[in-house]
Scaffold this active site. Structure first.
Site, PDB file in Angstrom:
ATOM      1  CG  HIS A 104      -2.167   0.928   1.103  1.00  0.00           C
ATOM      2  ND1 HIS A 104      -2.274   2.145   1.765  1.00  0.00           N
ATOM      3  CD2 HIS A 104      -3.271   0.920   0.411  1.00  0.00           C
ATOM      4  CE1 HIS A 104      -3.268   2.757   1.434  1.00  0.00           C
ATOM      5  NE2 HIS A 104      -3.818   2.038   0.613  1.00  0.00           N
ATOM      6  N   GLY A 113      -7.503   3.104   4.967  1.00  0.00           N
ATOM      7  CA  GLY A 113      -8.611   3.371   5.702  1.00  0.00           C
ATOM      8  C   GLY A 113      -9.513   2.313   6.089  1.00  0.00           C
ATOM      9  CB  VAL A 114     -10.361  -0.823   4.443  1.00  0.00           C
ATOM     10  CG1 VAL A 114      -9.124  -1.300   4.117  1.00  0.00           C
ATOM     11  CG2 VAL A 114     -11.413  -1.851   4.535  1.00  0.00           C
ATOM     12  CD  GLU A 120     -11.370  -5.666  11.081  1.00  0.00           C
ATOM     13  OE1 GLU A 120     -11.281  -6.574  12.208  1.00  0.00           O
ATOM     14  OE2 GLU A 120     -12.408  -5.565  10.407  1.00  0.00           O
TER      15      GLU A 120
END
Length: 145
Positions: A48, A57-58, A62
């Site tokens: 990433h 962001g995900v 989480e």
């Protein structure tokens, strides 16, 4: 206060998906505060934006769901070993306000909004050094396994 050893009693996640390092405040049925230290050694940074690492962001969402699950488990006096899981049921009104990068301490906060028939709604926010990074309403479903 909960360290990672106690957190692992309430979350079934393990490396690299255990995203809560410490809980610093918790009032059962009300709210929880904890944090995740963002290290350059996180597996996600290999793919990433490796040249400009940004925590996805995900994964922030989480982490908010995980801290919310801890609050739910503690509120009901349950643990995964008792045959229950808090499953991520949905998110609403997610907003990303700031990038999260290696070296940041991601402060995680979750507050119980409601609970009906095993569906919990939490108002969550994540911040770094007092600056808001993410807000979201997280839904979790309690499931007996």
């Amino acid at each position: 206060m909960m360290d990672v050893r106690e957190i692992r009693q309430y979350l079934p996640h393990r490396y690299p998906f255990l995203l809560v390092d410490r809980v610093v405040e918790l009032e059962e049925g009300k709210y929880i505060k904890g944090y995740k230290n963002i290290s350059v050694n996180e597996e996600v940074f290999n793919g990433h934006f490796p040249e400009v690492p940004i925590f996805p962001g995900v994964m922030i969402v989480e982490a908010l769901a995980q801290v919310s699950g801890i609050l739910g488990f503690k509120t009901l006096g349950q643990k995964p070993e008792d045959g229950y899981l808090y499953l991520f049921g949905g998110i609403d009104d997610v907003r990303f306000k700031r990038q999260v990068v290696p070296g940041d301490r991601l402060q995680l906060e979750s507050e119980v909004v409601s609970e009906r028939r095993g569906i919990w709604k939490f108002a969550c926010k994540a911040s770094v050094d007092g600056e808001l990074a993410t807000t979201a309403n997280v839904l979790c479903a309690v499931k007996q396994v």
